[in-house]
Scaffold this active site. Structure first.
Site, short mmCIF file in Angstrom:
data_model
loop_
_atom_site.label_atom_id
_atom_site.label_comp_id
_atom_site.label_asym_id
_atom_site.label_seq_id
_atom_site.Cartn_x
_atom_site.Cartn_y
_atom_site.Cartn_z
N HIS A 166 0.75 -1.54 0.39
CA HIS A 166 -0.76 -0.05 0.32
C HIS A 166 0.85 1.24 0.00
O HIS A 166 1.73 1.75 0.63
CB HIS A 166 -0.97 0.42 1.43
CG HIS A 166 -1.16 1.83 1.56
ND1 HIS A 166 -0.58 2.73 2.52
CD2 HIS A 166 -2.21 2.21 1.74
CE1 HIS A 166 -0.86 2.73 2.70
NE2 HIS A 166 -2.18 3.07 2.28
N GLY A 342 -17.06 10.63 -0.26
CA GLY A 342 -15.78 10.92 -1.60
C GLY A 342 -16.62 9.33 -1.93
O GLY A 342 -17.54 9.07 -1.83
N SER A 346 -13.87 4.48 -4.61
CA SER A 346 -12.65 4.82 -4.43
C SER A 346 -12.17 4.77 -3.09
O SER A 346 -11.34 4.02 -3.05
CB SER A 346 -11.89 6.13 -5.50
OG SER A 346 -12.37 5.90 -6.79
#
Length: 386
Positions: A166, A342, A346
């Protein structure tokens, strides 16, 4: 005597004949000398105190960082497709419609022969007020508009011998005019399912290299905070073998070592000034983004052809469950995405496609799974201190 000379040298408002005599004179002049020394030290500190770095014009700072990380997104996606040899990224461009404006481009690869799922996202959004998670750190910015841009990626390989990774790098501006402030943040970490000392050492060597030319304190502090941050408290386990984690880099304040004042990272960061310009911070943070491929791809190339068993694959899925727990319970990026309304696809892109939950899944001692489990229980130093 010496004390009298020191007092006279700074034009003390008394005459020599007015000073106390005997032992009183000694203590009087000793106290005066100490006061002078402390005053000089304070003046020197004030002289060295840096002013906040100059921020480039709004149109320059925002577009420059955004365009740079979009380029990094392109490079990472192209390399992952090349290494996989089968799957391609699907791209969605989206616009933020709630609580501000902006948008981004989400790229997801699924069903590859090497990478079961990979997501590499870019976003640049605005809002009228910082979300609650950031206002806790910056209460003085309440009511000010903000701008946030960044790139975030998570890569879930198919093989248990290939670790998950990540990374994210980000840039914030808040306020306007004379009240406009900025900071950079980011992080990168590695989550192996089976322990390979060579891979762990390589990953940390690249991370240290990304930090070194910007100061000797960056890697030690950011490595320690990464160990503290990627931690499932309810499991008493680290998510993986760490890497770097940093935030609130504004070039002015001392290094931030996380929210735990007595933690190892905060203790190591105490008193360590950043002393970096906006340009230097830009170079450091984008350099971390560019370090993803040299840190990760050599590991994948070494491990992707190794054969693996069904049992090893089951262990990967169990450990992926820990990844899900962390992202939904603790991850700041997930919280930010949810609190700012958001794009939910995503925000949750980081979750692996398949996980497994077995009751009482602690591995047996002496097994390769147990060796990795032990590493997850206690953070290690992967590089020599020499």
């Amino acid at each position: 005597d010496k004390f009298t000379e020191i007092a006279q040298s700074v034009s003390m408002p008394f005459r020599k004949e007015d000073l106390p005599s005997g032992s009183d004179k000694f203590w009087f002049l000793l106290g005066t000398t100490i006061a002078i020394a402390l005053s000089v030290k304070l003046l020197r500190r004030q002289r060295k105190k840096r002013q906040p770095p100059t921020i480039p014009p709004e149109s320059v700072s925002r577009s420059r960082f955004a365009e740079c990380i979009k380029g990094i997104q392109d490079e990472i996606c192209a390399k992952l497709e090349e290494v996989d040899g089968k799957a391609k990224f699907h791209e969605d461009e989206w616009t933020k419609t709630e609580k501000g404006g902006g948008g981004g481009r989400t790229r997801v690869l699924e069903g590859g022969q090497v990478f079961e799922k990979a997501g590499v996202n870019f976003s640049a959004v605005t809002g009228d007020e910082l979300p609650p998670a950031l206002l806790m750190k910056h209460p003085h910015l309440k009511g000010h508009p903000y701008y946030a841009t960044g790139i975030s990626l998570v890569i879930h390989p198919r093989s248990p011998h290939c670790p998950t990774t990540h990374a994210n790098i980000r840039y914030f501006e808040c306020g306007a005019g004379a009240n406009r402030v900025f900071w950079f943040g980011g992080g990168i970490d590695l989550t192996p399912y089976y322990l390979d000392e060579h891979d762990c050492t390589h990953f940390h060597q690249v991370m240290k290299g990304a930090c070194e030319r910007f100061g000797p304190d960056l890697y030690p502090v950011f490595k320690l905070w990464c160990d503290e941050y990627f931690y499932n408290e309810h499991r008493d386990e680290h998510r993986g073998i760490g890497g770097l984690f940093f935030d609130y880099l504004d070039g002015y304040n001392t290094l931030y070592g996380g929210p735990k004042p007595k933690g190892a990272a905060a203790t190591r960061a105490k008193g360590q000034a950043q002393n970096l310009s906006w340009e230097e911070l830009f170079e450091f943070v984008t350099g971390v983004g560019k370090s993803v491929l040299p840190a990760y791809i050599p590991i994948i190339e070494r491990q992707k052809t190794k054969e693996w068993t069904e049992k090893e694959r089951e262990w990967l899925e169990v450990r992926r469950g820990r990844y899900v727990e962390y992202n939904l319970c603790y991850d700041r990026g997930t919280r930010f995405g949810l609190q700012t309304k958001g794009r939910i696809e995503s925000v949750l892109m980081s979750l692996p496609p398949i996980v497994r939950y077995d009751y009482m899944d602690k591995p047996k001692e002496g097994t390769p799974e147990y060796a990795m489990w032990e590493v997850n229980k206690k953070a290690r130093e992967w590089l020599s201190e020499k």
